[in-house]
Design a protein around this motif. Structure first.
Motif, PDB file in Angstrom:
ATOM      1  N   SER A  20     -21.439   5.888 -39.094  1.00 51.58           N
ATOM      2  CA  SER A  20     -20.163   6.745 -38.932  1.00 51.58           C
ATOM      3  C   SER A  20     -19.529   7.381 -39.886  1.00 51.58           C
ATOM      4  O   SER A  20     -18.938   8.471 -39.772  1.00 51.58           O
TER       5      SER A  20
ATOM      6  N   ILE B  27     -28.196  -0.162 -24.586  1.00 51.50           N
ATOM      7  CA  ILE B  27     -29.209   0.446 -23.592  1.00 51.50           C
ATOM      8  C   ILE B  27     -30.537   0.465 -24.185  1.00 51.50           C
ATOM      9  O   ILE B  27     -31.449   0.480 -23.285  1.00 51.50           O
TER      10      ILE B  27
ATOM     11  N   GLU C 176     -16.656   6.360 -32.994  1.00 47.61           N
ATOM     12  CA  GLU C 176     -18.082   6.739 -33.110  1.00 47.61           C
ATOM     13  C   GLU C 176     -18.815   5.271 -33.405  1.00 47.61           C
ATOM     14  O   GLU C 176     -20.100   4.918 -32.761  1.00 47.61           O
ATOM     15  N   ILE C 177     -18.322   4.212 -33.988  1.00 43.15           N
ATOM     16  CA  ILE C 177     -19.022   2.750 -34.317  1.00 43.15           C
ATOM     17  C   ILE C 177     -19.205   2.256 -32.769  1.00 43.15           C
ATOM     18  O   ILE C 177     -20.177   1.839 -32.212  1.00 43.15           O
TER      19      ILE C 177
ATOM     20  N   LEU D 176     -16.802  14.965 -28.760  1.00 43.71           N
ATOM     21  CA  LEU D 176     -17.185  15.886 -29.836  1.00 43.71           C
ATOM     22  C   LEU D 176     -16.376  17.243 -29.691  1.00 43.71           C
ATOM     23  O   LEU D 176     -16.017  17.577 -30.970  1.00 43.71           O
TER      24      LEU D 176
ATOM     25  N   SER E 172     -11.580   8.884 -35.011  1.00 42.38           N
ATOM     26  CA  SER E 172     -13.122   9.334 -34.829  1.00 42.38           C
ATOM     27  C   SER E 172     -14.138   8.308 -35.350  1.00 42.38           C
ATOM     28  O   SER E 172     -15.101   7.740 -34.719  1.00 42.38           O
ATOM     29  N   VAL E 173     -13.585   7.523 -36.496  1.00 46.68           N
ATOM     30  CA  VAL E 173     -14.740   6.544 -37.093  1.00 46.68           C
ATOM     31  C   VAL E 173     -14.835   5.320 -36.040  1.00 46.68           C
ATOM     32  O   VAL E 173     -16.029   5.049 -35.755  1.00 46.68           O
TER      33      VAL E 173
ATOM     34  N   LEU F 161     -24.979   3.008 -27.197  1.00 49.91           N
ATOM     35  CA  LEU F 161     -26.179   3.558 -27.367  1.00 49.91           C
ATOM     36  C   LEU F 161     -27.381   2.642 -27.408  1.00 49.91           C
ATOM     37  O   LEU F 161     -28.495   2.220 -27.172  1.00 49.91           O
TER      38      LEU F 161
ATOM     39  N   GLY G 184     -18.943  11.527 -24.420  1.00 49.81           N
ATOM     40  CA  GLY G 184     -19.754  12.290 -25.477  1.00 49.81           C
ATOM     41  C   GLY G 184     -19.368  13.579 -25.558  1.00 49.81           C
ATOM     42  O   GLY G 184     -18.853  14.076 -26.545  1.00 49.81           O
TER      43      GLY G 184
ATOM     44  N   TYR H 271     -24.345  -4.743 -27.477  1.00 48.02           N
ATOM     45  CA  TYR H 271     -24.437  -4.720 -28.851  1.00 48.02           C
ATOM     46  C   TYR H 271     -23.311  -4.801 -29.676  1.00 48.02           C
ATOM     47  O   TYR H 271     -22.607  -3.782 -29.417  1.00 48.02           O
ATOM     48  N   GLY H 272     -23.217  -5.649 -30.617  1.00 50.97           N
ATOM     49  CA  GLY H 272     -22.122  -5.452 -31.435  1.00 50.97           C
ATOM     50  C   GLY H 272     -20.569  -5.692 -30.828  1.00 50.97           C
ATOM     51  O   GLY H 272     -19.630  -4.986 -30.811  1.00 50.97           O
TER      52      GLY H 272
ATOM     53  N   VAL I 289     -20.737   7.626 -20.541  1.00 55.67           N
ATOM     54  CA  VAL I 289     -21.409   8.060 -21.960  1.00 55.67           C
ATOM     55  C   VAL I 289     -21.630   9.348 -21.970  1.00 55.67           C
ATOM     56  O   VAL I 289     -21.185  10.009 -23.141  1.00 55.67           O
ATOM     57  N   PHE I 290     -22.088  10.149 -21.301  1.00 56.39           N
ATOM     58  CA  PHE I 290     -22.589  11.614 -21.277  1.00 56.39           C
ATOM     59  C   PHE I 290     -21.163  12.292 -21.343  1.00 56.39           C
ATOM     60  O   PHE I 290     -21.052  13.139 -22.389  1.00 56.39           O
TER      61      PHE I 290
ATOM     62  N   ILE J 296     -17.497  -6.173 -32.429  1.00 57.85           N
ATOM     63  CA  ILE J 296     -17.080  -4.738 -33.153  1.00 57.85           C
ATOM     64  C   ILE J 296     -16.551  -3.692 -32.378  1.00 57.85           C
ATOM     65  O   ILE J 296     -15.663  -2.916 -32.748  1.00 57.85           O
TER      66      ILE J 296
ATOM     67  N   ARG K  41     -27.841  -9.021 -30.625  1.00 58.63           N
ATOM     68  CA  ARG K  41     -26.409  -9.222 -30.485  1.00 58.63           C
ATOM     69  C   ARG K  41     -25.830  -8.212 -31.376  1.00 58.63           C
ATOM     70  O   ARG K  41     -24.739  -7.556 -31.079  1.00 58.63           O
ATOM     71  N   GLY K  42     -26.486  -7.770 -32.537  1.00 59.40           N
ATOM     72  CA  GLY K  42     -25.932  -6.547 -33.185  1.00 59.40           C
ATOM     73  C   GLY K  42     -24.493  -6.978 -34.129  1.00 59.40           C
ATOM     74  O   GLY K  42     -23.684  -6.419 -34.415  1.00 59.40           O
TER      75      GLY K  42
ATOM     76  N   PHE L 197     -19.355   3.930 -29.692  1.00 61.85           N
ATOM     77  CA  PHE L 197     -20.143   4.606 -29.146  1.00 61.85           C
ATOM     78  C   PHE L 197     -21.640   4.300 -29.430  1.00 61.85           C
ATOM     79  O   PHE L 197     -22.388   4.291 -28.569  1.00 61.85           O
ATOM     80  N   LEU L 198     -21.914   4.281 -30.815  1.00 61.55           N
ATOM     81  CA  LEU L 198     -23.108   3.683 -31.175  1.00 61.55           C
ATOM     82  C   LEU L 198     -23.659   2.516 -30.626  1.00 61.55           C
ATOM     83  O   LEU L 198     -24.922   2.330 -30.354  1.00 61.55           O
TER      84      LEU L 198
END
Lengths: 594, 191, 273
Positions: free
Chosen positions: C97, A356, A346-347, A382, A342-343, A353, A378, A297-298, A374-375, A301, C83-84, A349-350
């Motif tokens: 974010s 999956i 986070e992106i 944090l 962190s920005v 998620l 995470g 995904y992404g 991932v766990f 990005i 694909r996002g 990391f999202l």
């Protein structure tokens, strides 16, 4: 001219020792790293034994290792243990495993190259690392003891004032050498990715593994020289009597500045933690997609997010120095910059998620380890926030909270990422599969114990337990933490025990494992385009790349009757190879010998 | 390169790119050393610290001139080579090596002079001075080795892309060392 | 296949159970008693951040658990091919974010900024202060309080080893530098630490609000016996302190030895910094 026309079988030395083949060098790094991991891990267990049972003889091996003290670990040996544990794990386990082994093995195969650009340099990189490990492991055995100033080696403790022994000097030389090795590797990786991508493979058609390794190489090339400079200065202080890091005071006379070393060390040191974790991020980003049978995904990005982290990692190092008396302006600037990092993290990391979510997950061992990354990442990511903020860091700095945090991020996440990759590429490596059942036991045992060990450390750190302490019972305010120390020690020993499942699995499968099918995971990246065993020059014909690495369950290709499409497959509706090459501006590499 | 090495990508831009990355790495090494110099310097009220022996500025100026000249000669030769002037390149290469050796000789004189003046390693300025100049000189020795490596090739008739790439790489390295020296010279002797 | 609703319920129940359990757990591992005027800033920032991070961690765990169970294997559900890469996806990711950044990081940044400017790094230069000089060495803490003359580096300085005595309710300002390697002056009960470096002076300020005996810890690896480089900090009532100070200053003056260079490690107070 075909590759074979030039190919004559090298002898044993040329094939297994001074090999210039990237696959063999990857294996050499793998063995070096596994030895480092075993030694570093055993050292951790000795330390944990001592923390839970201070002053008690180590069972089984105590009398052999510490004969002078009746099997008890003495304080000086303890200091040496945590110093060597950190150094070995970072420079002689994670670095050779994730960067040396995966970098060498995956980069050429995944971008469709016949080898690295500079095979000779590649060989030198390994042998420099081997020489470095001789100095590093040898430093333990010299008179006056090994390095014992922590892996950060802050002067003036690390100068002759604190550690006059030869071991510390050998440690300095070893770090310089392993740095040189890393730079050689980095020059190779960067150039190889830029110049040797298969025709039609744009930067955004590369697997994220390659992205991670490439970004790591860039950080290596730019920031390892800084630690090399620090080591040169420290070497001069130790050997030639200069006073760069010795400052005027009652005992030591000098007009140098010990804080200067900390600046140099962390200018390197903070990028270094990303150097260690970026390959694992890349591997995990790919594997999550491969085993969820969904596109990453992404993707773009994620790649750009990792790049942003890479760039930012160069300007946040000051958060390691909040308690050194940093000027408030510098402190605040580093705090803000650190938070900004962190920005992008986070992106992507999202994105993980999201990858999956609503997939069709195949719970094979590589996927389990990826989810484990991932766990733990995470958790580790944090908890990093507390340490980026000056207010909480003034209390938490140099406590077990920091120890728990960085073990979750760069130790647990990096090693789980390594295991994910190893279980995944083992069939390509050896032509055999690792045993799935043993792998799953290995994973379950590891993830549970890792969580207990490092979360326990977070709690102890919050309770005020400071690090690098031989015996906590000296302090009354720490005495109620003894039960947790015991829990952590038992979990750590159990964690070590579960690695035996891996060791058995690894050796059994290497020689007698189940034969791997050509494409065991049904994934379409280029390393699966070649046969097993991988022929000389990797590919009979360099494939042309038509698409990105994560084409799973694309409704457009539903008629194929399978849920994946390979990068090298030309399907109806795809452009011709020439058109594809023209549109991506990636021609076939100008190969002199193929 | 042996036949089983380098199966791909020996074209000159690839090698050159590798050299660019390596030079960036070396640049960071010298940048870190110079940063240390600057950070140590700003903490002292006077620099060089009071009581430091004087530096032989004349020698350093001569040295800088020699190294700059060697770079000019090498780049002139490289340009000639680009237009097929192999003879000129061969001469330029020899002159560059000679000037490099002169530079090393002058550096030796410089160190002798500072040593005679009493500038020792334990002195904070002396230590930094020797680390910087020794590190640079060690790379000059490596650079000379690389230039010598080009010499046999420059005599041969054919001058293929592989040799061209080597010339570009070594020149880049040599010019880089020149720039590093100029920065060092300014940092140590001028400002 | 486990239905989503049941799983959600399980997760919610789990979180409801885990919340208090972890709160109880955190309680058992809370830091030592806070005796300072400033320490609560660290504690409250830590707890507020922890609550926010636990929410984020719960969401992360939820996705991991639900995906692993519900979206696994041979289940015949429709794979969500996505694909996002659309602008919308990017916007959503950026908004999430940015919200996390502004709420969690923003709170940390704002409070840290306030804390260091109002308290931790706001060093007083005048007023009624307890001034202390500290010179740690391998492996002990040496403390120096001015004697009755109120000046440092004079004959009546009270010099103690591993025993710091200060009066309660009065702001302390400590200046320190190390005699040999880097040490770190850590007061767990005050929630602060600062490194003591050789060759330069660092500072710490706090106001003790409770009398009693507390521990001083070296938090920077300083060699073989780093682990037992421990000192006592005795916070005395104002009257007790005055009595002790009077007496100690007298004995210091009478025991002063000009020849004993080892004992003269003090420096002139750096007032303007």
């Amino acid at each position: 001219m075909s590759a074979d026309a030039h190919h004559h079988e090298p002898g044993f030395v040329g094939k297994y020792i001074f090999s210039m083949d990237h696959k063999m060098i990857a294996k050499q790094f793998l063995w070096l790293g596994l030895v480092g991991l075993a030694v570093g891990g055993l050292m951790a267990m000795l330390m944990r034994w001592n923390l839970a049972n201070p002053g008690e003889a180590v069972p089984l091996v105590g009398n052999m290792l510490f004969p002078d003290s009746g099997g008890v670990i003495p304080p000086d040996a303890y200091a040496s243990l945590f110093t060597m544990h950190g150094t070995i794990m970072i420079f002689f386990a994670i670095t050779p495993l994730l960067i040396g082994c995966f970098g060498n093995f995956c980069i050429p195969l995944m971008i469709g190259a016949r080898d690295m650009v500079f095979p000779l340099l590649n060989m030198l990189s390994f042998w420099t690392a081997a020489l470095a490990s001789v100095f590093m492991f040898g430093s333990i055995f010299v008179p006056l003891g090994g390095a014992a100033s922590g892996w950060t080696a802050y002067p003036t403790l690390s100068t002759n004032v604190g550690l006059p022994g030869l071991g510390m000097t050998m440690w300095v030389v070893a770090i310089f050498l392993i740095g040189t090795s890393s730079i050689m590797g980095a020059v190779n990786y960067i150039t190889t990715v830029i110049r040797l991508r298969a025709p039609g493979m744009g930067y955004f058609d590369m697997p994220l593994t390659v992205w991670g390794l490439w970004l790591t190489a860039i950080l290596n090339a730019l920031f390892v020289p800084v630690i090399a400079a620090a080591m040169v200065l420290l070497f001069f202080d130790r050997v030639f009597g200069t006073q760069f890091f010795a400052a005027g005071s009652a005992v030591v006379d000098g007009t140098g500045d010990p804080i200067l070393y900390q600046h140099l060390f962390w200018i390197f040191g903070h990028p270094e933690v990303y150097i260690l974790i970026l390959p694992a991020w890349g591997v995990v980003s790919d594997l999550l997609s491969f085993f969820s049978r969904k596109p990453a995904y992404g993707y773009k990005i994620t790649a750009l997010g990792m790049t942003a982290v890479t760039v930012l990692s160069a300007v946040v190092y000051g958060h390691h120095m909040f308690s050194t008396g940093l000027s408030p302006l510098l402190g605040q600037s580093f705090m803000v910059l650190t938070m900004i990092i962190s920005v992008p993290a986070e992106i992507f990391f999202l994105n993980w998620l999201h990858t999956i979510w609503k997939g069709r997950i195949r719970m094979a061992t590589p996927m389990l380890f990826s989810l484990g990354v991932v766990f733990v990442f995470g958790l580790g990511g944090l908890t990093g926030l507390y340490l980026a903020s000056i207010s909480t860091d003034l209390y938490l700095h140099d406590t077990y909270f920091v120890v728990g945090h960085f073990h979750l991020t760069m130790a647990a996440a990096a090693f789980l990422g390594f295991f994910a990759g190893l279980y995944y590429w083992f069939p390509k490596f050896t032509g055999r599969m690792l045993n799935e059942n043993l792998g799953k036991i290995h994973f379950a045992g590891s993830i549970i114990t890792i969580t207990i060990v490092f979360c326990g450390m977070l709690l102890q750190g919050w309770a005020g337990m400071h690090r690098r302490i031989y015996d906590h019972s000296v302090y009354t305010y720490l005495q109620h933490l003894a039960p947790m120390t015991n829990i952590i020690t038992h979990s750590a020993l159990t964690l070590g025990f579960f690695q035996l499942f891996f060791v058995v699995n690894f050796f059994r499968s290497w020689f007698a494992g189940e034969k791997a099918p050509e494409n065991p995971w049904q994934v379409g990246t280029l390393e699966w385009a070649t046969s097993n065993p991988i022929p000389h020059g990797n590919f009979e014909h360099i494939p042309v790349v038509f698409r990105g690495p994560h084409e799973f369950n694309n409704p457009d290709y539903a008629h194929l009757g399978r849920d994946w499409v390979a990068q090298w497959e030309q399907l109806p509706g795809d452009p011709s190879p020439e058109e594809r090459i023209a549109s991506t501006h990636v021609p076939a590499p100008q190969a002199a010998h193929s | 390169m042996t036949s089983n090495g380098s199966p791909a990508g020996e074209d000159r831009w690839t090698s050159y790119l590798g050299m660019v990355v390596a030079v960036a790495s070396w640049g960071m090494l010298f940048a870190a050393l110079l940063l240390s110099y600057v950070l140590l310097r700003v903490q002292q009220p006077v620099w060089p610290p009071l009581g430091s022996p004087p530096l032989p500025l004349g020698l350093a100026v001569a040295n800088t001139a020699v190294l700059l000249l060697s770079s000019v000669v090498l780049s002139w030769g490289g340009r000639k080579l680009g237009r097929g002037g192999r003879e000129e390149f061969h001469v330029a290469l020899q002159w560059t090596i000679a000037l490099g050796i002169v530079f090393l000789g002058l550096q030796l004189r410089l160190w002798q002079a500072t040593h005679a003046n009493g500038l020792g390693l334990t002195h904070i300025f002396g230590g930094m001075f020797y680390v910087l100049t020794w590190a640079h000189a060690a790379h000059i020795v490596a650079g000379l080795g690389a230039l010598l490596w080009l010499v046999p090739g420059s005599r041969q008739r054919t001058y293929g892309p592989e040799r061209r790439a080597r010339v570009m790489m070594v020149s880049l390295f040599w010019h880089f060392l020149d720039v590093v020296w100029v920065v060092m010279f300014v940092a140590i002797f001028v400002v | 296949m486990i239905p989503l609703r049941r799983l959600l319920a399980a997760v919610v129940i789990g979180l409801l159970g885990a919340g208090p359990a972890s709160a109880g757990f955190l309680d058992a591992y809370k830091p030592p008693v806070d005796i300072s005027k400033e320490g609560h800033r660290v504690d409250s920032l830590f707890y507020v951040t922890t609550i926010m991070l636990l929410v984020l961690f719960a969401i992360l765990s939820y996705v991991l658990v639900v995906s692993s169970i519900r979206h696994r294997g041979k289940s015949s559900h429709h794979v969500h091919f996505h694909r996002g890469h659309a602008t919308r996806d990017l916007t959503i990711a950026a908004v999430i974010s940015a919200s996390i950044f502004f709420v969690v990081d923003g709170n940390l940044l704002y409070n840290s900024y306030e804390d260091i400017n109002d308290a931790f790094w706001n060093y007083p230069t005048e007023g009624d202060l307890t001034r202390v000089q500290i010179m740690p060495q391998q492996w002990a803490w040496r403390f120096r309080l001015p004697g009755n003359d109120g000046q440092f580096n004079t004959a009546d300085d009270i010099v103690t080893l591993n025993d710091l005595r200060i009066p309660v309710d009065k702001q302390v300002i400590a200046q320190m530098q190390s005699a040999d390697v880097i040490h770190s002056f850590f007061l767990p009960n005050v929630r602060q630490k600062i490194d003591a470096n050789p060759g330069s002076v660092t500072k710490m300020t706090f106001t003790p609000l409770q009398t009693g005996d507390f521990e001083v810890v070296c938090a920077e690896m300083c060699g073989l016996n780093h682990y037992k480089m421990r000192a006592e900090m005795k916070v005395l009532s104002t009257a007790d302190y005055a009595r002790w100070h009077e007496e100690a200053s007298f004995w210091a003056l009478s025991g002063f030895d000009e020849e004993d260079a080892e004992a003269h490690w003090g420096w002139d107070w750096e007032a303007n910094e």
